[in-house]
Design a protein around this motif. Structure first.
Motif, PDB file in Angstrom:
ATOM      1  N   UNK A  12      -7.974   8.485   7.830  1.00  0.00           N
ATOM      2  CA  UNK A  12      -6.331   8.532   7.989  1.00  0.00           C
ATOM      3  C   UNK A  12      -6.054   6.971   8.800  1.00  0.00           C
ATOM      4  N   UNK A  13      -6.508   7.098  10.006  1.00  0.00           N
ATOM      5  CA  UNK A  13      -6.183   5.854  11.122  1.00  0.00           C
ATOM      6  C   UNK A  13      -6.560   4.558  10.333  1.00  0.00           C
TER       7      UNK A  13
ATOM      8  N   UNK B 204     -20.748  31.047  12.718  1.00  0.00           N
ATOM      9  CA  UNK B 204     -19.837  30.555  13.738  1.00  0.00           C
ATOM     10  C   UNK B 204     -19.955  29.212  13.896  1.00  0.00           C
TER      11      UNK B 204
ATOM     12  N   UNK C 263     -13.262  17.114   9.847  1.00  0.00           N
ATOM     13  CA  UNK C 263     -11.789  16.835  10.560  1.00  0.00           C
ATOM     14  C   UNK C 263     -11.930  15.511  11.054  1.00  0.00           C
TER      15      UNK C 263
ATOM     16  N   UNK D  19     -27.073  33.074   6.670  1.00  0.00           N
ATOM     17  CA  UNK D  19     -26.621  34.072   6.146  1.00  0.00           C
ATOM     18  C   UNK D  19     -25.319  34.716   6.726  1.00  0.00           C
ATOM     19  N   UNK D  20     -24.332  35.038   6.310  1.00  0.00           N
ATOM     20  CA  UNK D  20     -23.249  35.570   7.041  1.00  0.00           C
ATOM     21  C   UNK D  20     -23.418  36.625   8.100  1.00  0.00           C
ATOM     22  N   UNK D  21     -24.569  37.367   7.803  1.00  0.00           N
ATOM     23  CA  UNK D  21     -24.947  38.395   8.696  1.00  0.00           C
ATOM     24  C   UNK D  21     -25.274  37.997   9.818  1.00  0.00           C
TER      25      UNK D  21
ATOM     26  N   UNK E 228     -11.570  13.029   8.364  1.00  0.00           N
ATOM     27  CA  UNK E 228     -10.347  12.813   7.927  1.00  0.00           C
ATOM     28  C   UNK E 228      -9.403  11.937   8.951  1.00  0.00           C
ATOM     29  N   UNK E 229      -9.749  12.199  10.275  1.00  0.00           N
ATOM     30  CA  UNK E 229      -8.837  11.530  11.225  1.00  0.00           C
ATOM     31  C   UNK E 229      -9.161  10.111  11.293  1.00  0.00           C
TER      32      UNK E 229
ATOM     33  N   UNK F 274     -17.985  25.947  12.335  1.00  0.00           N
ATOM     34  CA  UNK F 274     -17.344  24.939  13.504  1.00  0.00           C
ATOM     35  C   UNK F 274     -17.769  23.711  13.382  1.00  0.00           C
TER      36      UNK F 274
ATOM     37  N   UNK G 216     -24.050  36.393  12.541  1.00  0.00           N
ATOM     38  CA  UNK G 216     -22.757  35.917  12.979  1.00  0.00           C
ATOM     39  C   UNK G 216     -22.776  34.588  13.781  1.00  0.00           C
ATOM     40  N   UNK G 217     -23.386  34.391  14.914  1.00  0.00           N
ATOM     41  CA  UNK G 217     -23.405  33.218  15.851  1.00  0.00           C
ATOM     42  C   UNK G 217     -23.659  32.084  15.100  1.00  0.00           C
TER      43      UNK G 217
END
Lengths: 325, 257
Positions: free
Chosen positions: B29-30, B11, B22, B3-5, B25-26, B15, B7-8
């Protein structure tokens, strides 16, 4: 040995030294006091630093994907090839990580020490100043003017703050104006440091909760307002009223844009004026918080320039960097 | 997905997902660049470049495979929680099961355990909740609350209370735990304790049947029979579960006595 160490420190970038200094302070607090309970990344750290750094990382990878293999690359040995592949990404980390660390340290210090350093909230004093200035609270005076569309507009303006610094920082970084980028980022962190120190000394929760039982009109607003309100209430750190960084950071950016992109100065000032209206209308801040931000931002601007211009490692001055190189 | 409420949690989740993709993707691409390099590389380096391209491709594929599986696991777990909140237990169990097929996790096991507990298979349910706790090294409020609730419905107060106390640390369950403690107090005729539990909420609008039961009981204890009756009449008995139906019937009998 000590002289060598000091000489090494003075040759480093200022943000690296500050980031290391604050990290060490934080570590010391963790090890020696029970005042510290947690270390969390704040919304500022994620949106202001990690988001643009992430965008840059993705852009860098996509460029690498589209770039054809150079003859030099074919002849490089594997180790050197891998180093050349990772170098642009390492540069992004190198340029952005100290700012992330600093921002995260500030918030960790703030959220842990808030109300422990100073348990006396300052809402009574701040509201008294407002009453002296205006005869009443600005949020009470604005009550007859409450309109759902105005609430929506101001909520959008208030929320747009989260994109103000990342957009400018990203733009400067992409324009390869390295020194300008660092000056702006350091200015932002100087203002944050001043702001957080002020929050610890003058903790205040804001007019909305403080006068909750005295408002006669709800702010109303449509779905946009409810969504923004929900996100802000979930993500904000309490007792962060004096000064209003929602006004202070855009105003600081306006000061920097006056130096490098003069044409944008007036439009950005208009945005700052809207932000002032939003913070007061939406009952997040007292008028005195907004006034204080017009003091804090120029102080941060000057203090940052003073530090950067005198730091031996790499002197950055306001006049030497129109192209930022 | 959280739930977006929260917060921690949000986050951390954002992340983690961003970091995971990411990295994918790294390495992708390599790998692509290494294959291009291999195609153009001169003879003597060709086998070394081929080996490196293969290794990086395998790593990229592995990261992609596990990232997708974990994301699908999280997605089905999220849908499962939606179904659970709407009281569709069989569907929730199926979705949690699907989630754990994609990504085995203590959370999915515990969620399945709670579904079983509430749908009449308490032995397996409690066993899975215990296994989830062992895997994770700690309990989570979701499991604590529903295990506590289960023990409460069985009248095992001594088992129920510590779990509910622990669950009440989470704001999502605090109100429900407060109501359950008030009901426990009422069951043991400790009206003053129940009134103390509910004191901050006495002015709140009555919107839930358990809240109605408590408020009506407290009004009755105060001698305000008409108010107690008015509260109960807002909640028609045919809509209630057997446990609540019997409580409401007993309370109505007391009011009419």
């Amino acid at each position: 040995m000590a002289r060598k160490f000091i000489s090494f420190v003075l040759r480093c970038r200022l943000e690296n030294v500050m980031a290391l200094g604050f990290s060490a302070t934080l570590l010391l607090f963790f090890l020696t006091t029970r005042l510290f309970r947690s270390f969390r990344l704040n919304g500022h750290d994620i949106i202001f630093i990690l988001l643009p750094a992430g965008i840059l990382g993705v852009k860098c990878l996509l460029e690498m994907l589209l770039l054809s293999e150079s003859p030099d690359g074919e002849n490089l040995d594997t180790g050197k090839y891998l180093v050349s592949f990772f170098r642009p990404l390492v540069k992004i980390v190198r340029d952005w990580f100290p700012f992330l660390l600093l921002s995260a340290c500030y918030y960790a210090l703030y959220t842990n020490l808030m109300l422990r350093v100073n348990p006396h909230t300052a809402d009574a004093a701040l509201s008294k100043i407002d009453a002296t200035l205006l005869g009443s609270q600005a949020s009470f005076l604005l009550e007859p003017w409450i309109n759902p569309w105005v609430t929506d507009l101001f909520n959008l303006v208030y929320f747009s703050y989260v994109f103000s610094l990342p957009v400018v920082a990203l733009y400067l970084y992409l324009a390869k104006e390295g020194k300008v980028f660092r000056r702006v980022m350091m200015g932002y962190l100087t203002l944050m440091l001043l702001g957080i120190a002020s929050y610890l000394l003058v903790p205040a929760i804001g007019p909305a909760p403080y006068f909750a039982d005295r408002f006669t009109h709800d702010l109303q607003g449509h779905a946009i307002s409810h969504g923004v309100d929900y996100i802000i209430s979930a993500g904000r750190v309490n007792y962060d009223c004096f000064p209003s960084l929602h006004v202070g950071i855009p105003f600081l950016l306006a000061l920097y844009l006056r130096d490098y992109r003069r044409k944008t100065f007036i439009p950005v000032l208009a945005y700052v004026a809207l932000m002032c209206g939003a913070t007061i209308y939406l009952r997040y801040h007292y008028v005195v918080d907004v006034i204080a931000s017009f003091v804090y931002a120029p102080v941060a601007y000057r203090l940052n320039d003073f530090l950067l211009a005198r730091w031996p490692g790499e002197k950055i001055t306001a006049i030497s960097t129109p192209d930022g190189r | 997905m959280p739930d977006i409420g929260n917060y921690t949690e949000t986050s951390r989740w954002v992340l983690a997902v961003a970091g995971k993709y990411f990295t994918l993707l790294l390495f992708s691409v390599l790998a692509i660049r290494l294959w291009r390099r291999w195609a153009k590389s001169p003879g003597p380096n060709k086998s070394g470049n081929l080996f490196l391209a293969c290794v990086i491709t395998v790593i990229a594929a592995a990261i992609g495979y596990f990232s997708m599986r974990q994301s699908l696991g999280k997605l089905y777990s999220h849908y499962g929680m939606n179904a659970f909140r709407e009281n569709r237990l069989p569907q929730a169990f199926t979705l949690f099961d699907l989630s754990s097929k994609y990504w085995k996790s203590a959370d999915a096991l515990g969620q399945k355990g709670v579904c079983l507990l509430l749908s009449g298979d308490p032995d397996r349910g409690l066993q899975w909740i215990e296994e989830a706790k062992t895997l994770r090294g700690r309990n989570v409020p979701f499991e604590e609350f529903y295990a506590g609730l289960y023990f409460f419905t069985r009248g095992q107060t001594s088992n129920s209370v510590p779990l509910l106390v622990a669950a009440s640390a989470d704001g999502n369950y605090r109100w429900n735990v407060t109501k359950l403690f008030a009901i426990m107090a009422l069951d043991e005729n400790r009206v003053a304790d129940a009134a103390g539990q509910m004191k901050p909420f006495m002015q709140a609008e009555v919107t839930e049947f358990d809240q109605a039961y408590i408020m009506a009981s407290l009004k009755l204890a105060d001698g305000k029979t008409a108010e107690a009756q008015a509260i109960l009449s807002k909640f028609p008995q045919p809509d209630l579960s057997p446990m609540w139906k019997s409580r409401f019937e007993k309370l109505e009998a007391k009011i009419n006595h």
